[in-house]
Write a protein that holds these residues in place. Structure first.
Motif, PDB file in Angstrom:
ATOM      1  N   ASP A 148       1.138  -1.799   4.719  1.00 23.22           N
ATOM      2  CA  ASP A 148       2.593  -1.636   4.676  1.00 23.22           C
ATOM      3  C   ASP A 148       3.299  -2.949   5.040  1.00 23.22           C
ATOM      4  OD1 ASP A 148       2.498   1.006   3.895  1.00 23.22           O
ATOM      5  OD2 ASP A 148       2.600   1.798   5.936  1.00 23.22           O
ATOM      6  N   HIS A 151       2.940  -5.346   2.151  1.00 23.15           N
ATOM      7  CA  HIS A 151       3.778  -4.850   1.049  1.00 23.15           C
ATOM      8  C   HIS A 151       5.251  -5.173   1.308  1.00 23.15           C
ATOM      9  CE1 HIS A 151       4.648  -2.441  -2.446  1.00 23.15           C
ATOM     10  NE2 HIS A 151       5.543  -1.734  -1.767  1.00 23.15           N
ATOM     11  N   LYS A 152       5.678  -5.042   2.549  1.00 21.14           N
ATOM     12  CA  LYS A 152       7.064  -5.350   2.897  1.00 21.14           C
ATOM     13  C   LYS A 152       7.357  -6.829   2.688  1.00 21.14           C
ATOM     14  CE  LYS A 152      10.393  -5.058   6.708  1.00 21.14           C
ATOM     15  NZ  LYS A 152      10.608  -4.633   8.125  1.00 21.14           N
ATOM     16  N   ARG A 153       6.424  -7.705   3.104  1.00 18.77           N
ATOM     17  CA  ARG A 153       6.627  -9.150   2.923  1.00 18.77           C
ATOM     18  C   ARG A 153       6.644  -9.513   1.441  1.00 18.77           C
ATOM     19  NH1 ARG A 153       2.764  -9.486   7.160  1.00 18.77           N
ATOM     20  NH2 ARG A 153       1.168 -10.248   5.696  1.00 18.77           N
ATOM     21  N   GLN A 156      10.017  -8.634   0.004  1.00 18.09           N
ATOM     22  CA  GLN A 156      11.018  -9.632   0.389  1.00 18.09           C
ATOM     23  C   GLN A 156      10.887 -10.888  -0.472  1.00 18.09           C
ATOM     24  OE1 GLN A 156      10.026  -9.989   4.544  1.00 18.09           O
ATOM     25  NE2 GLN A 156      11.400  -8.322   5.164  1.00 18.09           N
TER      26      GLN A 156
END
Length: 255
Positions: A148, A151-153, A156
Motif C-alpha cells: 500500500d 502504491h501510494k508513492r 503521487q
C-alpha cells in the motif's frame, strides 16, 4: 620483394588502426568515473564484490552503453584496484549476460535484441505470476502495508508526471512482491530479470496513460493478495506483465 614490403606495410597500418580504435574505446571508459558507482569502499576479501557491483550499476544505469569495450587495465586504474578483481568481476557479469567475453578482443557490454526482449517478457510474465500467487498464500499485514505504501508513492509520482519516480516505485513494488514469495530461487531469477529490464532504453511510463494503467493493474494484484486468492493474484500479475510487454513492443517497433 616489393610485394613482401607492401604486405608488411599493410600489416603495420592495420595494427596502427587497431591500436587507434582500442585507444578510442579506452577513452570511453576513462571518461567515466566508475568510483561513483562504488557502494562500498573496496576492502580485503571484498574487492571483487565491490568492483562487480560498480560495473553492474554503471551498465544498468546506462553509463556503460552496449558495445562499449571494457579493458581490465583501464577499469583497474579507474577504480584504483588490481586487475585480478576486475577480471573476476567481468567473468561474473558475463555469467549474468550483462557483458560478452570474446576470445581475442576482450569484453564488451552486451546489447538487447528484439528476440531478447521477447524472451525476457515471456519469462517475466510467468515468474511474476508465481510471485503473485505465493505472496497471496503467504500474505501478512506487514506485506499489505508495504504494498500500500509503495502504491501510494507511485500514485503521487503519476500525479506529478515524474517518469523516473514512477519507474523506481514500480520496480520497488515488484521487489516487495518477490521478497514476499519467500522463494530464494524465484527471487534470484526475478532479480536477474529486473537487471535486464533496467537496461532497456526508455521506461514504458513515457507512454501516455501508462502510469494510470499500472496503478489499476497493481490495485488488482494487491486486492487479490488481500483476499489471499492465489489464482487471482497470479492472473493479475501475469496480465500486468503482458500489458507491459505490449507497450514495450510498441515502443521498440515504433507503432
Amino acid at each position: 620483394m616489393n610485394e613482401k614490403r607492401a604486405t608488411r606495410a599493410d600489416r603495420v597500418t592495420s595494427r596502427r588502426r587497431q591500436v587507434a580504435t582500442r585507444s578510442a574505446r579506452d577513452d570511453d571508459t576513462l571518461n567515466l568515473d566508475l568510483s561513483q558507482y562504488l557502494r562500498d569502499t573496496p576492502s580485503w576479501g571484498r574487492t571483487t564484490d565491490a568492483v562487480t557491483n560498480a560495473l553492474r550499476e554503471a551498465i544498468l544505469d546506462g553509463a556503460l552503453q552496449p558495445s562499449v569495450w571494457l579493458r581490465e587495465d583501464v577499469i583497474a586504474r579507474n577504480l584504483n584496484v588490481s586487475r585480478t578483481p576486475v577480471r573476476e568481476a567481468l567473468r561474473r557479469l558475463a555469467d549474468e549476460g550483462l557483458v560478452i567475453k570474446t576470445a581475442h578482443h576482450g569484453t564488451v557490454v552486451a546489447g538487447l535484441s528484439l528476440e531478447d526482449i521477447l524472451a525476457l517478457y515471456v519469462v517475466r510474465e510467468n515468474l511474476e505470476g508465481v510471485a503473485g500467487r505465493l505472496a497471496a498464500v503467504r500474505c501478512t499485514p506487514e506485506l499489505l502495508s508495504k504494498l500500500d505504501a509503495v502504491h501510494k508513492r507511485l500514485a503521487q509520482a503519476v500525479e506529478r508526471g515524474n517518469v523516473k519516480e514512477m519507474a523506481r516505485e514500480n520496480l520497488e513494488f515488484h521487489r516487495v512482491l518477490r521478497a514476499a514469495a519467500g522463494n530464494s530461487y524465484l527471487e534470484r531469477f526475478l532479480t536477474q530479470v529486473e537487471h535486464a529490464v533496467r537496461r532497456l532504453p526508455a521506461s514504458t511510463f513515457t507512454q501516455p496513460g501508462r502510469g494510470q494503467a499500472v496503478l489499476a493493474e497493481h490495485e488488482a494484484i494487491i486486492d487479490a493478495i488481500r483476499r489471499r486468492d492465489g489464482d487471482a493474484a497470479e492472473a493479475a500479475a501475469k496480465k500486468h506483465m503482458h500489458e507491459a510487454r505490449n507497450v514495450r513492443l510498441a515502443m521498440v517497433l515504433g507503432s
